[in-house]
Design an enzyme around this catalytic site. Structure first.
Site, short mmCIF file in Angstrom:
data_model
loop_
_atom_site.label_atom_id
_atom_site.label_comp_id
_atom_site.label_asym_id
_atom_site.label_seq_id
_atom_site.Cartn_x
_atom_site.Cartn_y
_atom_site.Cartn_z
N SER A 126 0.73 -1.08 -0.21
CA SER A 126 -0.03 0.47 0.34
C SER A 126 1.01 0.96 0.19
CB SER A 126 -1.14 0.11 1.48
OG SER A 126 -1.31 1.47 0.99
N TYR A 150 -1.80 -1.12 11.15
CA TYR A 150 -2.30 -1.45 9.68
C TYR A 150 -1.18 -1.32 8.84
CZ TYR A 150 -3.57 -2.00 5.01
OH TYR A 150 -3.23 -2.21 3.65
N LYS A 154 1.79 -3.70 6.78
CA LYS A 154 2.44 -3.76 5.25
C LYS A 154 3.87 -3.75 5.11
CE LYS A 154 -1.66 -4.51 3.27
NZ LYS A 154 -2.15 -5.77 2.96
P1 NAD Z 1 -11.33 -6.83 1.22
O1 NAD Z 1 -11.38 -6.77 2.71
O2 NAD Z 1 -12.51 -6.21 0.20
O3 NAD Z 1 -10.54 -8.11 1.39
C1 NAD Z 1 -9.52 -8.78 2.03
C2 NAD Z 1 -10.48 -10.42 1.54
O4 NAD Z 1 -9.33 -11.01 2.71
C3 NAD Z 1 -12.06 -10.19 2.03
O5 NAD Z 1 -12.20 -11.26 1.06
C4 NAD Z 1 -11.43 -11.23 3.41
O6 NAD Z 1 -12.53 -12.07 4.14
C5 NAD Z 1 -10.33 -11.94 3.41
N1 NAD Z 1 -9.71 -12.29 4.38
C6 NAD Z 1 -9.49 -11.68 5.41
N2 NAD Z 1 -8.08 -12.15 6.31
C7 NAD Z 1 -8.06 -13.22 5.71
C8 NAD Z 1 -7.39 -14.50 6.78
N3 NAD Z 1 -6.81 -14.71 7.34
N4 NAD Z 1 -7.56 -16.02 5.74
C9 NAD Z 1 -8.45 -15.63 4.26
N5 NAD Z 1 -8.99 -14.50 4.20
C10 NAD Z 1 -9.18 -13.50 4.61
O7 NAD Z 1 -10.33 -5.94 1.05
P2 NAD Z 1 -9.74 -5.25 -0.24
O8 NAD Z 1 -10.08 -3.72 -0.65
O9 NAD Z 1 -10.45 -6.03 -1.80
O10 NAD Z 1 -7.66 -5.41 0.22
C11 NAD Z 1 -7.31 -6.51 -0.49
C12 NAD Z 1 -5.46 -6.80 -0.13
O11 NAD Z 1 -5.53 -4.68 -0.95
C13 NAD Z 1 -5.51 -6.53 1.99
O12 NAD Z 1 -4.28 -6.90 1.79
C14 NAD Z 1 -5.56 -4.64 1.22
O13 NAD Z 1 -4.25 -3.97 2.99
C15 NAD Z 1 -4.35 -3.95 0.10
N6 NAD Z 1 -4.84 -2.15 0.08
C16 NAD Z 1 -5.85 -2.11 -0.21
C17 NAD Z 1 -6.52 -1.03 -0.59
C18 NAD Z 1 -7.56 -0.74 -0.60
O14 NAD Z 1 -7.87 1.08 0.05
N7 NAD Z 1 -8.47 -0.92 -0.75
C19 NAD Z 1 -5.24 -0.13 -0.34
C20 NAD Z 1 -3.49 -0.74 -0.49
C21 NAD Z 1 -3.79 -2.07 0.12
C1 WQD Z 2 -9.25 9.52 1.05
C2 WQD Z 2 -9.57 11.60 1.44
C3 WQD Z 2 -10.11 12.02 3.97
C4 WQD Z 2 -13.75 9.62 3.83
C5 WQD Z 2 -6.55 4.66 3.36
C6 WQD Z 2 -5.34 3.93 3.96
C7 WQD Z 2 -4.59 3.56 3.24
C8 WQD Z 2 -5.09 3.03 1.83
C9 WQD Z 2 -6.28 3.21 0.69
C10 WQD Z 2 -5.39 0.45 2.72
C11 WQD Z 2 -9.18 12.17 2.08
C12 WQD Z 2 -10.94 12.37 2.48
C13 WQD Z 2 -12.69 10.05 3.46
C14 WQD Z 2 -14.90 10.53 4.40
C15 WQD Z 2 -13.29 11.97 3.95
N1 WQD Z 2 -5.49 1.30 2.26
N2 WQD Z 2 -12.54 11.12 2.99
N3 WQD Z 2 -14.31 11.85 4.27
O1 WQD Z 2 -6.56 8.46 4.13
O2 WQD Z 2 -5.65 8.49 0.83
O3 WQD Z 2 -6.28 5.73 2.18
O4 WQD Z 2 -7.34 3.84 2.12
O5 WQD Z 2 -3.88 0.26 2.45
O6 WQD Z 2 -3.94 2.78 3.59
O7 WQD Z 2 -5.08 4.77 4.89
O8 WQD Z 2 -8.33 6.84 1.83
O9 WQD Z 2 -10.77 6.99 1.14
O10 WQD Z 2 -10.19 7.13 3.83
O11 WQD Z 2 -9.79 8.95 1.64
O12 WQD Z 2 -13.50 13.31 3.10
O13 WQD Z 2 -15.70 10.05 5.30
O14 WQD Z 2 -11.11 11.57 1.38
O15 WQD Z 2 -8.97 12.47 4.45
O16 WQD Z 2 -8.39 13.29 2.49
P1 WQD Z 2 -6.59 7.11 2.73
P2 WQD Z 2 -10.09 7.42 2.45
#
Ligand code: NAD
Ligand code: WQD
Length: 339
Positions: A126, A150, A154
């Site tokens: 991330s 979190y 990562k």
């Molecule tokens: P999500 O929660 O929709 O998907 C994660 C999936 O993993 C879910 O289906 C959950 O049921 C499953 N899971 C969790 N723990 C588990 C375990 N111990 N064993 C088996 N399954 C398990 O989240 P997402 O948004 O699809 O994110 C996927 C990955 O990408 C995550 O590792 C997250 O940290 C990373 N990521 C997400 C974002 C974002 O903004 N969505 C940004 C950067 C990184």
């Molecule tokens: C985006 C912008 C908020 C909600 C997070 C995690 C990051 C990554 C992605 C996994 C910011 C603003 C948000 C709301 C708002 N996840 N906001 N009102 O914070 O960039 O990143 O998700 O790895 O680790 O920190 O994403 O979508 O929460 O926020 O004004 O109700 O929207 O302040 O500027 P963020 P976000």
């Protein structure tokens, strides 16, 4: 014969979209998910979209016996490891759960892969690993840091994978640093389905548009940005999914450690997103500017050049498509997969 990819967390938001891209690129997919934050219906719909069978193993990445059985049953060539917990605020309340799921889960998975002689893994990292960056756009060689459990989980996994690469240079390891994934598959059949109060901007905006929430709270209007609201690099989840396919192709060819940003290289503010979503949905998004959210940074966007150079991949979908596709999913599934 096509290569088979184990997708951990494949019932989740990004994993389900990655399954669609993998299948359309000719890969065979097996999903492992404990469904702690997902629905089996997502995997059924991946099958519907792609016309392929997708076995769903309901199990936990921390369960070594379950992994051994899975690797014994399916001839896996590579793993895409999405499974994990992702809510920043919750990670502050429950750090042990985050370290157990995200860090221990990856350790158990790596050990099982080694027993099964599967040596290719792509890990969901991330942009949070850049902490509060000194400047934008953010390059992969910028310093890393974490401000919450979190993010630290990562970063720890990234470092573990770096150590593993040093010990096992014959392995292929991808560390993909996602910026802000949004949007949905253009069919409107799969999308982001957060449980409870959405933490992230886009699902919240979509729920306001569909009438599930009254108004958006904009966290801070006094950032040093053009309109005072936070700026992020929103990337369409299908672009992100295709970036995974490109990274997989790269690591299938080449051993070693790959670390790349997956972003668009463009920043959009909270108010840019609100306006784009209003245009895409034809609905008003009432909002109120409130206090900044603790831990938020002013701006964050990627330098996406390395992904383009190494993987031949770049994001192509516009903010308008991100909003239109989110809206198609949200309107057709107002309560997500429970609609
Ligand atoms: P999500 O929660 O929709 O998907 C994660 C999936 O993993 C879910 O289906 C959950 O049921 C499953 N899971 C969790 N723990 C588990 C375990 N111990 N064993 C088996 N399954 C398990 O989240 P997402 O948004 O699809 O994110 C996927 C990955 O990408 C995550 O590792 C997250 O940290 C990373 N990521 C997400 C974002 C974002 O903004 N969505 C940004 C950067 C990184
Ligand atoms: C985006 C912008 C908020 C909600 C997070 C995690 C990051 C990554 C992605 C996994 C910011 C603003 C948000 C709301 C708002 N996840 N906001 N009102 O914070 O960039 O990143 O998700 O790895 O680790 O920190 O994403 O979508 O929460 O926020 O004004 O109700 O929207 O302040 O500027 P963020 P976000």
């Amino acid at each position: 014969m096509s290569s088979t990819v184990l997708v951990t967390g494949g019932a989740g938001y990004i994993g389900s979209h990655a399954c669609v891209s993998l299948i359309s690129a000719g890969f065979t997919v097996v999903v492992l998910d404990n469904l702690c934050n997902a629905s089996a219906e997502a995997v059924r719909r991946v099958e519907e979209i792609s016309g392929a069978q997708v076995p769903l193993v309901r199990g936990d990445v921390r369960d070594a016996a379950c992994l051994d059985a899975l690797f014994a049953e399916h001839a896996i060539d590579a793993v895409m490891h999405f499974a994990g917990l992702k809510a920043v605020g919750e990670s502050v309340e429950k750090p042990l759960e985050y370290y157990d799921n995200n860090v221990n889960g990856t350790l158990v998975l790596l050990a099982a892969m080694q027993r099964a002689q599967v040596s290719r893994i792509i890990f969901s990292s991330s942009a949070t690993v850049y902490g509060d960056p000194a400047s934008v756009p953010i390059r992969e060689d910028f310093p890393t840091s974490a401000t919450n459990p979190y993010g630290r989980s990562k970063l720890m996994v990234e470092e573990i994978l770096g150590d593993w690469d040093a010990a096992h240079p014959e392995w292929s390891i991808g560390r993909l640093r996602y910026f802000n994934p949004v949007g949905a598959h253009s069919s409107g059949r799969i999308g982001e389905d957060p449980q409870g109060w959405p933490n992230n901007l886009m699902p919240f905006v979509a729920q306001v548009a569909v009438g599930r929430r009254d108004k958006l709270s904009v966290f801070g209007g006094d950032y040093p940005t053009p309109d005072g609201t936070g700026v992020r690099d929103y990337i369409h989840v299908m672009d992100l999914a295709e970036g995974h396919v490109a990274a997989l192709r790269f690591i299938l060819e080449q051993p070693g450690l790959l670390t790349v940003n997956l972003g668009t290289g463009k920043g959009a503010s909270v108010l840019d997103m609100v306006r784009a979503f209003e245009r895409a949905s034809g609905r008003d998004i009432p909002y109120e500017i409130v206090e900044r959210r603790a831990g938020d940074i002013a701006e964050c966007w990627a330098d996406p050049a390395m992904a383009q150079t190494l993987l031949g991949w770049q994001a192509t979908r516009s903010l308008e498509e991100m909003c239109a596709d989110t809206w198609r999913w949200q309107e057709a599934n107002p309560q997500g997969y429970n609609s």
